[in-house]
Design a protein around this motif. Structure first.
Motif, short mmCIF file in Angstrom:
data_model
loop_
_atom_site.label_atom_id
_atom_site.label_comp_id
_atom_site.label_asym_id
_atom_site.label_seq_id
_atom_site.Cartn_x
_atom_site.Cartn_y
_atom_site.Cartn_z
N THR A 278 42.50 47.91 42.38
CA THR A 278 43.47 48.71 41.62
C THR A 278 44.53 49.35 42.51
O THR A 278 45.52 49.87 41.99
N TRP A 283 47.87 44.36 41.21
CA TRP A 283 47.12 44.87 40.06
C TRP A 283 48.05 45.31 38.95
O TRP A 283 47.74 45.17 37.76
N VAL A 329 36.58 52.32 33.00
CA VAL A 329 36.82 52.53 34.42
C VAL A 329 36.55 53.98 34.79
O VAL A 329 36.87 54.91 34.05
N GLY A 392 37.71 41.40 33.11
CA GLY A 392 37.02 42.46 33.83
C GLY A 392 35.56 42.51 33.39
O GLY A 392 35.14 41.76 32.50
N VAL A 417 36.76 49.13 38.27
CA VAL A 417 37.95 48.55 37.66
C VAL A 417 37.80 48.65 36.14
O VAL A 417 36.69 48.83 35.63
N ILE A 447 34.98 41.90 41.47
CA ILE A 447 35.78 43.00 42.02
C ILE A 447 36.09 42.75 43.49
O ILE A 447 37.21 42.97 43.95
N TRP A 450 38.70 39.83 43.72
CA TRP A 450 39.73 39.79 42.68
C TRP A 450 41.06 39.26 43.19
O TRP A 450 41.50 39.56 44.31
#
Length: 472
Positions: A278, A283, A329, A392, A417, A447, A450
């Motif tokens: 993130t 992102w 999140v 996600g 996330v 994650i 990613w």
């Protein structure tokens, strides 16, 4: 995922959940967060490109093609990356290879578009001039960086985690050689190893979060320890959550080669761990694209949703939309929307019942909606709102998040996330009453690895899963 639940899956034994202390991190000054060497390397390349355009007398088209090739190749080659070891000779092959790819691309364009027998094009000359200027300036940048670290103490505050001699040796090396850009400010011992002797820094038995908060550290280095892997991963995720860069001293370090993603602290090889997804610029590309796609999909699929809603009304009446609290999140809760696939009952057990498989309240329409995943379509609104992402970890209900976090190592880490409409675990068959431990591993793998390409791959696999789903 399911709307209801009877009990936790088999093998889930309750235990005391480990609580994470809330800490207030001392924010580092902006100047301390800027890597001067990276800024100087970017400035050198920018100035070299401007001068090369003038020297090569390149036209607008050639300048754009050659400049774009150079920027793309050098960014992809991570020529401007943050580093501990400031060595021009060590970095020269990578830098020359990146510029060489750009030269090869410009040469190919010139062969296709230019007349033959005319010698080198202006674009080729531009790349060659850039290479000469940039490579002649980079040694001075590295020398200036080493001087700034030694004399001006332009070093990042670092905390070492672990025990044994390796942790003490890392701390002593940082203190003795500041030109590698790390100044030790604390040590967090593991639970099983003896403390190193004569440490020149404060020892924090309260934990890593407390050490980072009190010292305002920006880097965490993991030395060897006999702790189990889950404890080390837990600490690394804590460091990322608090905005720290993480480096790991690998096992068998004497046999560990220099390669992409590695660095050196004198004779110690260190591996850079990627930070939180993130925090990356890409992102925001993900968030923007997914919000737009979800909004368009809502408009295009509105007739399908309306037909499904009508079928729900005819089978079991109102309400049509099923609302359920899920965890997103950072552990924050939100209302998730689905088309109702279970007939209303006098007792609402949707927050505590795990599965509706074989439930008599699920009629033919409900079974079809669940099997086809059409009941998930209202979650597109959750994506537009920002409660969820398109891709996600799947969101779960608070009671099960609490239970699974107590039973399964690093289940809590899935919430680093935003949760998603589809995910890596789901496209590998982990839907419904399947292994929670496997889901957590897939979600944490997602994650850690990613990228926009991984998201696209999951979307493609999801389409295949929906239209070609096999009976499992």
């Amino acid at each position: 995922m399911t709307e209801l639940s009877t009990s936790a899956p088999a093998g889930a034994l309750p235990r005391q959940r480990r609580r994470r202390p809330v800490v207030t991190v001392r924010k580092r000054p902006l100047l301390a967060r800027i890597n001067a060497v990276v800024v100087l390397l970017l400035a050198v390349d920018f100035a070299s490109l401007l001068i090369a355009v003038q020297v090569a007398d390149a036209g607008l088209t050639e300048a754009v093609v050659a400049g774009s090739a150079l920027v793309t190749a050098r960014v992809a080659g991570r020529v401007h990356r943050r580093r501990l070891w400031l060595s021009w000779l060590q970095d020269l092959p990578r830098s020359m290879a990146a510029s060489g790819f750009a030269f090869a691309f410009v040469t190919g364009v010139a062969l296709v578009t230019g007349p033959s027998g005319q010698g080198m094009s202006a674009g080729q000359w531009l790349v060659l001039v850039f290479m000469a200027l940039s490579e002649s300036a980079r040694p001075w940048v590295f020398a200036l960086g080493r001087w700034g670290r030694r004399r001006l103490r332009r070093c990042d505050r670092a905390i070492v985690v672990g025990s044994g001699e390796s942790g003490g040796e890392l701390i002593r090396t940082m203190a003795r050689y500041p030109e590698f850009g790390l100044v030790p400010v604390g040590f967090v011992p593991s639970t099983s190893d003896p403390l190193p002797v004569n440490l020149p820094v404060e020892v924090f038995h309260e934990g890593l979060a407390e050490a980072i908060a009190r010292q305002g550290a920006g880097t965490v280095v993991f030395a060897h320890s006999r702790d189990d892997d889950s404890s080390v991963v837990d600490a690394a995720i804590t460091a990322h959550r608090l905005g720290c860069v993480t480096l790991v001293l690998p096992r068998l370090s004497a046999l560990y080669p220099d390669r992409s993603g590695n660095d050196r602290l004198r004779s110690h090889p260190l591996v850079w761990l990627p930070g939180a997804p993130t925090a990356r610029p890409t992102w925001w590309v993900k968030r923007t694209v997914e919000a737009v796609l979800a909004a368009v999909a809502l408009c295009v699929l509105a007739p399908v949703i309306a037909l499904c809603a009508l079928a729900v009304v005819l089978e079991s009446g109102f309400p049509v939309i099923f609302r359920q609290v899920r965890v997103g999140v950072g552990g924050r809760t939100f209302l998730l929307y689905k088309l109702r696939s279970v007939r209303q009952d006098s007792v609402d057990d949707s927050q505590t019942r795990w599965s509706v498989a074989g439930d008599r309240r699920v009629g033919p329409v409900g079974r079809f909606l669940r099997k086809s995943s059409l009941d998930e379509l209202p979650q597109l609104w959750n994506i537009v709102r920002g409660d969820m992402a398109l891709v996600g970890p799947r969101p779960e209900r608070p009671v099960f998040v609490e239970e699974f976090s107590a039973v399964h190592d690093l289940y809590w880490a899935r919430h680093r996330v935003p949760t998603g409409l589809t995910g890596l675990a789901q496209v590998h068959g982990l839907r419904g009453d399947t292994s929670i431990a496997d889901r957590a591993r897939y979600d944490n793998y997602y994650i850690a690895n990613w990228s926009l390409w991984l998201d696209l791959k999951i979307v493609i696999l999801t389409v295949g899963e929906v239209f070609c789903r096999r009976q499992r």
